[in-house]
Design a protein around this motif. Structure first.
Motif, PDB file in Angstrom:
ATOM      1  N   GLN A   3       0.826  -1.217   0.000  1.00 54.77           N
ATOM      2  CA  GLN A   3       0.000   0.000   0.000  1.00 54.77           C
ATOM      3  C   GLN A   3       0.855   1.259   0.000  1.00 54.77           C
ATOM      4  OE1 GLN A   3      -2.613  -0.283   3.378  1.00 54.77           O
ATOM      5  NE2 GLN A   3      -3.572  -2.175   2.668  1.00 54.77           N
ATOM      6  N   MET A   4       2.017   1.190   0.640  1.00 57.78           N
ATOM      7  CA  MET A   4       2.927   2.335   0.688  1.00 57.78           C
ATOM      8  C   MET A   4       3.760   2.467  -0.590  1.00 57.78           C
ATOM      9  SD  MET A   4       2.481   3.941   3.552  1.00 57.78           S
ATOM     10  CE  MET A   4       0.735   3.550   3.370  1.00 57.78           C
ATOM     11  N   LYS A   5       3.505   1.602  -1.587  1.00 56.64           N
ATOM     12  CA  LYS A   5       4.209   1.620  -2.870  1.00 56.64           C
ATOM     13  C   LYS A   5       5.704   1.352  -2.703  1.00 56.64           C
ATOM     14  CE  LYS A   5       0.334   3.079  -4.712  1.00 56.64           C
ATOM     15  NZ  LYS A   5      -0.508   2.227  -5.553  1.00 56.64           N
ATOM     16  N   VAL A   6       6.056   0.554  -1.699  1.00 56.86           N
ATOM     17  CA  VAL A   6       7.445   0.212  -1.442  1.00 56.86           C
ATOM     18  C   VAL A   6       7.941  -0.754  -2.520  1.00 56.86           C
ATOM     19  CG1 VAL A   6       8.965  -1.039   0.145  1.00 56.86           C
ATOM     20  CG2 VAL A   6       7.331   0.631   1.033  1.00 56.86           C
ATOM     21  N   LYS A   7       9.148  -0.523  -3.036  1.00 55.31           N
ATOM     22  CA  LYS A   7       9.689  -1.353  -4.109  1.00 55.31           C
ATOM     23  C   LYS A   7      10.707  -2.378  -3.627  1.00 55.31           C
ATOM     24  CE  LYS A   7       7.281   0.854  -7.126  1.00 55.31           C
ATOM     25  NZ  LYS A   7       6.093   0.217  -7.709  1.00 55.31           N
ATOM     26  N   GLY A   8      11.077  -2.330  -2.350  1.00 56.10           N
ATOM     27  CA  GLY A   8      12.032  -3.301  -1.824  1.00 56.10           C
ATOM     28  C   GLY A   8      12.115  -3.189  -0.319  1.00 56.10           C
ATOM     29  N   LEU A   9      12.480  -4.290   0.337  1.00 57.47           N
ATOM     30  CA  LEU A   9      12.563  -4.347   1.796  1.00 57.47           C
ATOM     31  C   LEU A   9      13.989  -4.677   2.210  1.00 57.47           C
ATOM     32  CD1 LEU A   9      11.365  -4.554   4.668  1.00 57.47           C
ATOM     33  CD2 LEU A   9      10.769  -6.931   4.146  1.00 57.47           C
ATOM     34  N   ILE A  10      14.571  -3.824   3.059  1.00 57.47           N
ATOM     35  CA  ILE A  10      15.890  -4.078   3.645  1.00 57.47           C
ATOM     36  C   ILE A  10      15.669  -4.611   5.051  1.00 57.47           C
ATOM     37  CG2 ILE A  10      18.116  -3.091   4.284  1.00 57.47           C
ATOM     38  CD1 ILE A  10      17.649  -0.881   2.275  1.00 57.47           C
ATOM     39  N   LEU A  11      16.184  -5.796   5.318  1.00 57.00           N
ATOM     40  CA  LEU A  11      15.876  -6.496   6.566  1.00 57.00           C
ATOM     41  C   LEU A  11      17.141  -6.747   7.375  1.00 57.00           C
ATOM     42  CD1 LEU A  11      13.374  -7.776   7.949  1.00 57.00           C
ATOM     43  CD2 LEU A  11      14.039  -9.944   6.893  1.00 57.00           C
ATOM     44  N   GLY A  12      17.044  -6.443   8.668  1.00 56.08           N
ATOM     45  CA  GLY A  12      18.098  -6.831   9.597  1.00 56.08           C
ATOM     46  C   GLY A  12      19.131  -5.763   9.884  1.00 56.08           C
ATOM     47  N   PRO A  13      20.270  -6.238  10.427  1.00 53.13           N
ATOM     48  CA  PRO A  13      20.814  -7.598  10.460  1.00 53.13           C
ATOM     49  C   PRO A  13      20.024  -8.541  11.380  1.00 53.13           C
ATOM     50  CG  PRO A  13      22.527  -5.942  10.877  1.00 53.13           C
ATOM     51  CD  PRO A  13      21.220  -5.263  10.999  1.00 53.13           C
ATOM     52  N   ILE A  14      19.917  -9.811  10.951  1.00 49.10           N
ATOM     53  CA  ILE A  14      19.221 -10.810  11.754  1.00 49.10           C
ATOM     54  C   ILE A  14      20.075 -12.064  11.957  1.00 49.10           C
ATOM     55  CG2 ILE A  14      16.912 -10.027  11.055  1.00 49.10           C
ATOM     56  CD1 ILE A  14      16.870 -12.350   9.040  1.00 49.10           C
ATOM     57  N   HIS A  15      21.334 -12.021  11.531  1.00 47.51           N
ATOM     58  CA  HIS A  15      22.189 -13.198  11.666  1.00 47.51           C
ATOM     59  C   HIS A  15      22.801 -13.254  13.076  1.00 47.51           C
ATOM     60  CE1 HIS A  15      24.802  -9.941  10.026  1.00 47.51           C
ATOM     61  NE2 HIS A  15      25.639 -10.391  10.970  1.00 47.51           N
TER      62      HIS A  15
END
Length: 464
Positions: A133-145
């Motif tokens: 809905q926010m028209k986001v084109k990509g997701l950056i996640l973390g760090p989660i390692h």
């Protein structure tokens, strides 16, 4: 006299009978029956085929047909020649630069997964529709390692730390994001909780990253991000993103030229330093640069959003930026975003309305950014710059032009804008000052006036 009266009565009776017959017929089908004598006229039969062929073979008809055919051929040839001239003289469309998915709109960064959602990775998966809905084109996640501070041997870039979920949770998130058309970037900054990001051993860490990249390439991961680093190594992977802060324009150029990264994220340049912006985007393609948003901008949040979305490069926002959350404030947590749809208490109604308005501006800007070529990869032209105000133009070939003007100072400002491409007036597309600059209204560009803490996004068509 008696005979005359009898004759009249007979005639009236005959007329009355005819009238009654007509009335009955009219009531029956709405029509009046009229009797026409069989031999009322001569029947028309027309010309026979032989007679028509004989007439059309005469000299007059032959010449007429030839003249009409000649006129048709001349008209057709004229239209063809005109079409060729138009095609030859028409301006050539500028070739569109090669674009990647990360150039098409904003990237959304969730650094602290548990702060974003109490359910960890599962909670992020549940919010994918919100990102759409926010028209986001990509997701950056973390760090989660998993990694322990200053212990290189504990670094496992493939293992998910238990506090946010499991490897299966990550795989499920990646699969669902892929189905919804949201590429995922994994932040693989090696030691993200210490100052020594690379454990003072770049070679050893680089080897671990290469091994991890091969494992992650089997998942739906589109990008790897290495942040807070001044040295990058090109890896065999789909794409590599880097993040640096507090670097000059020359240092950023050096990193881009030597690192081999596909996209380099930098801090947002000081709006007043237009020379820095010009230098960065004149020597490097826009598709390789991105701007990181800050939770504590000097300008009001809506001005900051407008600036980030309309500057060249890829805009990157942290979770909560779309509603104006501030970093480092205990009460400013992403959970506020999920409460906006709930009925507001009277004491919080005004604050909630403001956050919703900020989010609507974010969504509108994100939508424009994704579909307007001038904003996607257009040229940057500086029109006005001072310590507290800025105006610049984004233009691309024959596409609509966009003009951003903002005043983050405490006093009104009048901008004298001058450029050969500018028309006399432009249309308001987005504004923070609806009272003086209403959306869709036309404003003069000769002397553009902005109040304190106000911004406006204008557009006008290509004029040739």
């Amino acid at each position: 006299e008696m005979k005359d009266i009898e004759l009249n009565e007979v005639e009236l009776n005959e007329v009355g009978q005819e009238t009654q017959l007509m009335t009955r017929e009219t009531q029956k089908n709405g029509c009046v029956k009229v009797t026409v004598p069989e031999n009322a006229g001569v029947k028309y039969t027309g010309l026979s085929k032989d007679e028509l062929m004989k007439i059309t073979s005469t000299a007059g008809w032959v010449q007429t047909r030839r003249a009409l055919l000649a006129l048709f051929l001349l008209g057709w040839a004229g239209m063809l020649a005109g079409a060729i001239v138009i095609i030859v003289q028409a301006p050539r469309c500028k070739p569109i630069p090669e674009m990647n998915w990360w150039n098409e709109g904003p990237l959304y960064q969730i650094s602290d997964v548990n702060q974003f959602s109490e359910k960890g990775l599962k909670g992020v998966e549940e919010k994918l529709d919100y990102l759409t809905q926010m028209k986001v084109k990509g997701l950056i996640l973390g760090p989660i390692h998993t990694v322990q501070a200053d212990q290189l041997d504990t670094l496992d870039l493939v293992s998910v730390k238990s506090a946010v979920g499991t490897e299966n949770d990550l795989k499920s998130l990646l699969d669902q994001a892929h189905k919804k058309g949201i590429p995922v970037v994994l932040n693989l900054t090696p030691s993200y909780d210490t100052a020594s990001v690379w454990f003072n051993n770049v070679t050893a860490v680089a080897e671990k990253i290469k091994v991890s990249a091969k494992c992650l390439s089997t998942l739906s991961v589109c990008f790897l991000l290495l942040s807070r680093a001044s040295l990058f190594l090109l890896m065999t992977f789909r794409a590599l993103m880097g993040s640096v802060t507090s670097l000059s324009a020359d240092e950023v150029s050096l990193v881009l030229n030597r690192s081999g990264v596909d996209l380099l994220l930098t801090g947002l340049p000081d709006p007043a330093e237009t020379g820095v912006i010009k230098k960065l985007y004149s020597s490097h393609p826009q598709t390789s640069l991105g701007s990181l948003a800050s939770r504590t901008p000097a300008a009001p949040i809506r001005l900051y959003q407008m600036l980030l979305f309309t500057l060249p490069g890829t805009p990157v926002f942290s979770a909560g930026d779309e509603v104006g959350l501030k970093a480092g404030v205990s009460t400013e947590k992403p959970q506020i975003m999920w409460d906006l749809e709930n009925p507001a208490e009277e004491k919080n109604a005004t604050a909630k309305e403001e956050r919703i308005a900020v989010r609507n501006v974010f969504k509108a800007l994100s939508d424009l950014r994704g579909k307007e070529r001038s904003l996607l990869h257009g040229e940057y032209v500086s029109l006005h710059s001072s310590a507290t105000s800025l105006a610049f133009l984004r233009l691309w070939d024959q596409s609509s032009r966009f003009l951003t003007a903002m005043n983050w100072g405490n006093d009104p400002v009048t901008m004298i804008l001058s450029d050969s491409d500018l028309p006399a007036q432009a249309q308001v597309r987005l504004t923070t000052d609806a009272a003086n600059l209403a959306v869709d209204s036309m404003v003069s560009l000769e002397k553009l006036q902005l109040g304190p803490k106000q911004a406006v996004l204008l557009s006008y068509p290509y004029a040739g």
